[in-house]
Design a protein around this motif. Structure first.
Motif, PDB file in Angstrom:
ATOM      1  N   ASP A  95     -10.272   3.012   4.656  1.00  0.00           N
ATOM      2  CA  ASP A  95      -9.141   2.655   4.987  1.00  0.00           C
ATOM      3  C   ASP A  95      -8.870   2.241   6.529  1.00  0.00           C
ATOM      4  O   ASP A  95      -8.476   3.180   7.301  1.00  0.00           O
ATOM      5  CB  ASP A  95      -8.097   3.708   4.429  1.00  0.00           C
ATOM      6  CG  ASP A  95      -8.058   4.086   2.950  1.00  0.00           C
ATOM      7  OD1 ASP A  95      -8.450   3.068   2.242  1.00  0.00           O
ATOM      8  OD2 ASP A  95      -7.993   5.069   2.597  1.00  0.00           O
ATOM      9  N   ARG A 141     -11.913  -8.196   3.465  1.00  0.00           N
ATOM     10  CA  ARG A 141     -11.253  -8.450   2.059  1.00  0.00           C
ATOM     11  C   ARG A 141     -12.037  -9.150   1.153  1.00  0.00           C
ATOM     12  O   ARG A 141     -12.033  -8.873   0.013  1.00  0.00           O
ATOM     13  CB  ARG A 141     -10.164  -9.564   2.277  1.00  0.00           C
ATOM     14  CG  ARG A 141      -8.839  -8.940   2.936  1.00  0.00           C
ATOM     15  CD  ARG A 141      -7.667  -9.876   3.150  1.00  0.00           C
ATOM     16  NE  ARG A 141      -6.519  -9.219   3.362  1.00  0.00           N
ATOM     17  CZ  ARG A 141      -5.423  -9.379   3.865  1.00  0.00           C
ATOM     18  NH1 ARG A 141      -5.402 -10.695   4.410  1.00  0.00           N
ATOM     19  NH2 ARG A 141      -4.414  -9.109   4.011  1.00  0.00           N
ATOM     20  N   ARG A 185      -7.995   0.483   1.473  1.00  0.00           N
ATOM     21  CA  ARG A 185      -6.767  -0.458   1.717  1.00  0.00           C
ATOM     22  C   ARG A 185      -6.527  -0.111   3.153  1.00  0.00           C
ATOM     23  O   ARG A 185      -6.606   0.742   3.812  1.00  0.00           O
ATOM     24  CB  ARG A 185      -5.657   0.100   0.821  1.00  0.00           C
ATOM     25  CG  ARG A 185      -5.768   0.062  -0.509  1.00  0.00           C
ATOM     26  CD  ARG A 185      -4.545   0.946  -1.237  1.00  0.00           C
ATOM     27  NE  ARG A 185      -3.268   0.396  -0.970  1.00  0.00           N
ATOM     28  CZ  ARG A 185      -2.847  -0.875  -1.699  1.00  0.00           C
ATOM     29  NH1 ARG A 185      -3.770  -1.260  -2.627  1.00  0.00           N
ATOM     30  NH2 ARG A 185      -1.769  -1.485  -1.526  1.00  0.00           N
ATOM     31  N   ARG A 243       4.044  -1.625  -0.019  1.00  0.00           N
ATOM     32  CA  ARG A 243       2.733  -1.709  -0.427  1.00  0.00           C
ATOM     33  C   ARG A 243       2.435  -3.182  -1.086  1.00  0.00           C
ATOM     34  O   ARG A 243       3.307  -4.118  -1.307  1.00  0.00           O
ATOM     35  CB  ARG A 243       2.687  -1.298  -1.838  1.00  0.00           C
ATOM     36  CG  ARG A 243       3.190   0.411  -1.778  1.00  0.00           C
ATOM     37  CD  ARG A 243       2.421   1.247  -0.912  1.00  0.00           C
ATOM     38  NE  ARG A 243       2.817   2.676  -1.021  1.00  0.00           N
ATOM     39  CZ  ARG A 243       2.293   3.792  -0.407  1.00  0.00           C
ATOM     40  NH1 ARG A 243       1.364   3.520   0.488  1.00  0.00           N
ATOM     41  NH2 ARG A 243       2.825   4.992  -0.434  1.00  0.00           N
ATOM     42  N   ASP A 267      -3.763  -5.135  -0.961  1.00  0.00           N
ATOM     43  CA  ASP A 267      -4.890  -4.482  -0.300  1.00  0.00           C
ATOM     44  C   ASP A 267      -4.393  -3.609   1.057  1.00  0.00           C
ATOM     45  O   ASP A 267      -5.281  -3.211   1.781  1.00  0.00           O
ATOM     46  CB  ASP A 267      -5.891  -5.391  -0.059  1.00  0.00           C
ATOM     47  CG  ASP A 267      -5.596  -6.442   0.644  1.00  0.00           C
ATOM     48  OD1 ASP A 267      -4.830  -6.513   1.731  1.00  0.00           O
ATOM     49  OD2 ASP A 267      -6.485  -7.480   1.324  1.00  0.00           O
ATOM     50  N   CYS A 268      -3.192  -3.628   1.082  1.00  0.00           N
ATOM     51  CA  CYS A 268      -2.539  -2.702   2.305  1.00  0.00           C
ATOM     52  C   CYS A 268      -1.410  -2.003   2.130  1.00  0.00           C
ATOM     53  O   CYS A 268      -0.578  -2.341   1.144  1.00  0.00           O
ATOM     54  CB  CYS A 268      -2.536  -3.718   3.335  1.00  0.00           C
ATOM     55  SG  CYS A 268      -1.164  -5.020   2.971  1.00  0.00           S
ATOM     56  N   ASP A 269      -1.369  -1.137   2.859  1.00  0.00           N
ATOM     57  CA  ASP A 269       0.022  -0.313   2.820  1.00  0.00           C
ATOM     58  C   ASP A 269       0.537  -0.201   4.310  1.00  0.00           C
ATOM     59  O   ASP A 269      -0.182  -0.062   5.229  1.00  0.00           O
ATOM     60  CB  ASP A 269      -0.159   1.228   2.485  1.00  0.00           C
ATOM     61  CG  ASP A 269      -0.927   1.320   1.137  1.00  0.00           C
ATOM     62  OD1 ASP A 269      -0.619   0.768   0.141  1.00  0.00           O
ATOM     63  OD2 ASP A 269      -1.950   2.171   0.961  1.00  0.00           O
TER      64      ASP A 269
END
Length: 301
Positions: A27, A96, A107, A210, A213-215
């Motif tokens: 992450d 990615r 993520r 959200r 592929d990311c937060d």
């Protein structure tokens, strides 16, 4: 001055080395925001807590190109934050591709901010002039607070009316209007997160979003000292013991000049009203807070 120049060269060298490394598995953490919104403080806090942090302002190719063009018209080479952003975008694309191909679960963890837009415009306006456009300061006689106030008012009006034949004013004006499109041109286009489509918890001072592929956590800068540590814990799983506050401008020779500018800036009420007539502001601030920002810059008691 020599010390500052050496520090800048060393920082750029370290960033150049970092830009050629592969993003780590798991992450990765990114501080991704408009300029002049408090990102340095959060970056320092995360790094002090032992995290590797990537800090960038502009990684969208089309917006990056627009800023490069605007800068070229002023006679300046692209600044490091544009080059760094361009390089990071390539690394992000590789990360990615590798993540999706290997069906990994990592993520990207993103910290971003929203701030009083006129405060952003004034801060970046000041930095651009004194760090990158000293000839403009000299030729326009902007070495005193009163003349700088008048020039900023001209730039702000030009930005609102979206016209200016002077390339320097045009570029600075573009910075002043950045909050209009940063969330769309950067966060939405590059991360697939549309913060304006989801209600923002104004009272809490930060929101969690959200993407594929990311937060991301979006923090109001005026609430940073109250919510930053909790927001970091939510996104990274670790809560730092304290916030490492950084003020880069406090180390510069112009710090008192800038402080005086901020504390005495007084703009026409009609101009301030035009600037704050931006629908996205109501998404992050209530009516009383927006009115307070407008009174501050109009110097209304």
């Amino acid at each position: 001055m020599l010390k500052q120049a050496c520090y800048r060269i060393l920082a750029n060298l370290n960033q150049t080395i970092e830009n050629h490394r592969v993003l780590p598995n798991g992450d990765p953490i990114m501080v991704y925001s408009m300029r002049k919104v408090g990102s340095t403080t959060l970056t320092s806090t995360l790094r002090t807590a032992g995290h590797i942090v990537y800090k960038h302002h502009c990684i969208d190719p089309s917006l990056n190109a627009e800023f490069r063009l605007a800068l070229s018209r002023t006679g300046f080479k692209p600044q490091h934050w544009l080059t760094d952003g361009e390089n990071f975008r390539k690394r992000l694309d590789k990360w990615r591709l590798k993540r999706d191909k290997a069906q990994e679960t990592g993520r990207l963890k993103i910290f971003t901010f929203v701030k009083d837009p006129l405060a952003i415009a004034l801060s970046d306006f000041f930095m651009q002039l004194f760090e990158f456009m000293p000839h403009v300061v000299a030729t326009r006689g902007l070495d005193n607070v009163d003349s700088l106030k008048q020039y900023f008012q001209i730039v702000l009006q030009a930005a609102i009316e979206n016209h200016s034949a002077d390339p320097v004013t045009h570029y600075l004006g573009k910075l002043g209007t950045m909050p209009h499109f940063w969330f769309d041109r950067e966060l939405k286009m590059t991360m697939g997160i549309d913060v304006l489509e989801t209600a923002f918890p104004i009272e809490a001072g930060y929101g969690i979003y959200r993407g594929h592929d990311c937060d991301a956590v979006l923090i109001r800068t005026d609430k940073l000292s109250e919510v930053a540590l909790d927001a970091i814990a939510i996104l990274t799983g670790n809560k730092p013991t304290s916030l490492i506050e950084k003020n880069i401008r406090a180390k510069t020779p112009q710090r008192e000049f800038y402080r005086s500018l901020v504390n005495t800036m007084s703009l026409p009420t009609t101009l301030v009203g035009q600037f704050y007539n931006q629908p996205w502001l109501n998404h992050f601030y209530n009516e009383a807070e927006i009115e307070a920002m407008m009174k501050k810059w109009s110097r209304i008691p």
